[in-house]
Design a protein around this motif. Structure first.
Motif, mmCIF file in Angstrom:
data_model
loop_
_atom_site.group_PDB
_atom_site.id
_atom_site.type_symbol
_atom_site.label_atom_id
_atom_site.label_comp_id
_atom_site.label_asym_id
_atom_site.label_seq_id
_atom_site.Cartn_x
_atom_site.Cartn_y
_atom_site.Cartn_z
ATOM 1 N N MET A 71 -15.902 -9.723 -17.176
ATOM 2 C CA MET A 71 -14.916 -10.760 -16.874
ATOM 3 C C MET A 71 -15.347 -12.103 -17.464
ATOM 4 O O MET A 71 -14.535 -12.841 -18.037
ATOM 5 C CB MET A 71 -14.743 -10.890 -15.362
ATOM 6 N N ALA A 72 -16.651 -12.428 -17.332
ATOM 7 C CA ALA A 72 -17.153 -13.715 -17.810
ATOM 8 C C ALA A 72 -17.053 -13.846 -19.325
ATOM 9 O O ALA A 72 -16.980 -14.951 -19.859
ATOM 10 C CB ALA A 72 -18.608 -13.905 -17.365
ATOM 11 N N ALA A 73 -17.037 -12.705 -20.023
ATOM 12 C CA ALA A 73 -16.986 -12.737 -21.489
ATOM 13 C C ALA A 73 -15.577 -13.033 -22.008
ATOM 14 O O ALA A 73 -15.404 -13.338 -23.190
ATOM 15 C CB ALA A 73 -17.473 -11.403 -22.047
ATOM 16 N N LYS A 74 -14.570 -12.989 -21.130
ATOM 17 C CA LYS A 74 -13.194 -13.256 -21.559
ATOM 18 C C LYS A 74 -13.016 -14.737 -21.920
ATOM 19 O O LYS A 74 -13.602 -15.611 -21.295
ATOM 20 C CB LYS A 74 -12.219 -12.875 -20.447
ATOM 21 N N GLU A 75 -12.197 -14.985 -22.901
ATOM 22 C CA GLU A 75 -11.915 -16.357 -23.313
ATOM 23 C C GLU A 75 -10.981 -17.022 -22.301
ATOM 24 O O GLU A 75 -10.223 -16.351 -21.603
ATOM 25 C CB GLU A 75 -11.269 -16.366 -24.703
ATOM 26 N N HIS A 76 -11.053 -18.353 -22.245
ATOM 27 C CA HIS A 76 -10.160 -19.072 -21.344
ATOM 28 C C HIS A 76 -8.722 -18.967 -21.852
ATOM 29 O O HIS A 76 -8.477 -18.750 -23.034
ATOM 30 C CB HIS A 76 -10.573 -20.546 -21.245
ATOM 31 N N ASP A 77 -7.779 -19.123 -20.947
ATOM 32 C CA ASP A 77 -6.370 -19.038 -21.307
ATOM 33 C C ASP A 77 -5.593 -20.067 -20.480
ATOM 34 O O ASP A 77 -6.182 -20.872 -19.758
ATOM 35 C CB ASP A 77 -5.832 -17.623 -21.072
#
Length: 307
Positions: A71-77
């Motif tokens: 989850m932490a590796a996901k980019e912000h949106d």
């Protein structure tokens, strides 16, 4: 005159090594859990069965941590403009809480074993404990590098370190019981290990709660930062300071900067660059938001308005 300036610096995302190591350690933990269940059943050892329950809890903790890393590796949106990095902090809270609950359970079991010691197959306990030491040592080695600057990985690392110590304790207890029939050794070691787990878990919970509450990191002194910035000739004072951490790697800073002279917006870049150099170079700030002012907010403190 008010100007908002933003600087953003994103540290490297979570690499695949953490996720891979978590999967390996989870497999090791499942193998150990099965071994301890069988060993505890055939030896009549409640301590091995209790440790198997502890290991089953660790498997759940690893699953939680693995999902947090992903989850932490996901980019912000647009939905989560700060990104998903705090997933690891939430996972650390869950893991530390589970550790505390497990420690209390171990205290309870130790109490009953002090009152009514039980005979066990000490030789089988020694063998299973030796297997536990080896498997937990491998897991500790795999997670050691990632545990230094990541609360989530530190919580998982603590799980395995405590398990390794627990296996050593069970093995020593098994040896003492085998030669001297001193059954009280097992609950005594359980209590000592439980106290250690409680202490370390409390530290993780304390640091995680401070991050989630957007508290000022313990390594940061707001007055020291403001005094350092106010040494610049162009700056009259710093106020409305807010400092918080998104996770262990990302430190946010925002403040109002009252200037000595009324200058053009185009002239602010030099002042800002000097501010940025100090904040990033000396104090480790990664995200910076500055509101420049002239002859504004004269009667305010570093953090809050004076009444």
């Amino acid at each position: 005159m008010t100007e908002h300036t933003h600087a953003h610096s994103h540290p490297g995302g979570f690499g695949g090594v953490k996720g891979k190591n978590l999967i390996i350690t989870m497999v090791l933990k499942i193998v150990l859990t099965i071994a301890e269940v069988l060993g505890g059943w055939f030896s009549g050892s409640l301590s091995l069965l209790s440790d198997a329950l502890h290991n089953l809890n660790d498997v759940l903790s690893i699953i939680i941590s693995w999902f947090a890393v992903k989850m932490a590796a996901k980019e912000h949106d647009k939905k989560n403009t700060f990104g998903y990095r705090r997933a690891t902090i939430i996972a650390a809270v869950i893991n530390a809480t589970l550790l505390i609950i497990m420690s209390l359970f171990l205290f309870r079991e130790a109490y009953f074993k002090f009152i009514q010691p039980e005979k066990i197959n000490a030789l089988l306990v020694i063998v299973i404990a030796a297997i536990g030491i080896v498997l937990n040592a491998v897991a500790v080695y795999l997670l050691h590098k990632s545990s230094g600057d990541d609360l989530n990985m530190r919580a998982v690392y603590l799980h395995f370190l405590s398990d390794a110590l627990s296996s050593v304790g069970v093995m020593v207890g098994g040896i003492v019981i085998y030669y001297f029939d001193a059954y009280w050794i097992d609950p005594l070691l359980t209590v000592l290990i439980g106290v250690y787990i409680l202490k370390e878990s409390y530290e993780i919970l304390k640091e995680s709660a401070n991050i989630l509450m957007q508290g000022t990191p313990k390594t940061v002194d707001i007055d020291e930062i403001a005094e350092e910035l106010e040494k610049m000739d162009a700056i009259k004072n710093i106020h409305h300071v807010h400092i918080w951490a998104l996770d262990e790697h990302t430190l946010f800073f925002e403040a109002h900067v009252n200037l000595q002279n009324d200058i053009l917006v185009s002239e602010l870049s030099d002042v800002y660059e000097k501010l940025e150099q100090v904040l990033k170079g000396r104090f480790g700030v990664t995200h910076l938001t500055i509101q420049f002012e002239y002859n504004c907010c004269e009667d305010v403190g570093r953090v809050l308005d004076k009444e």
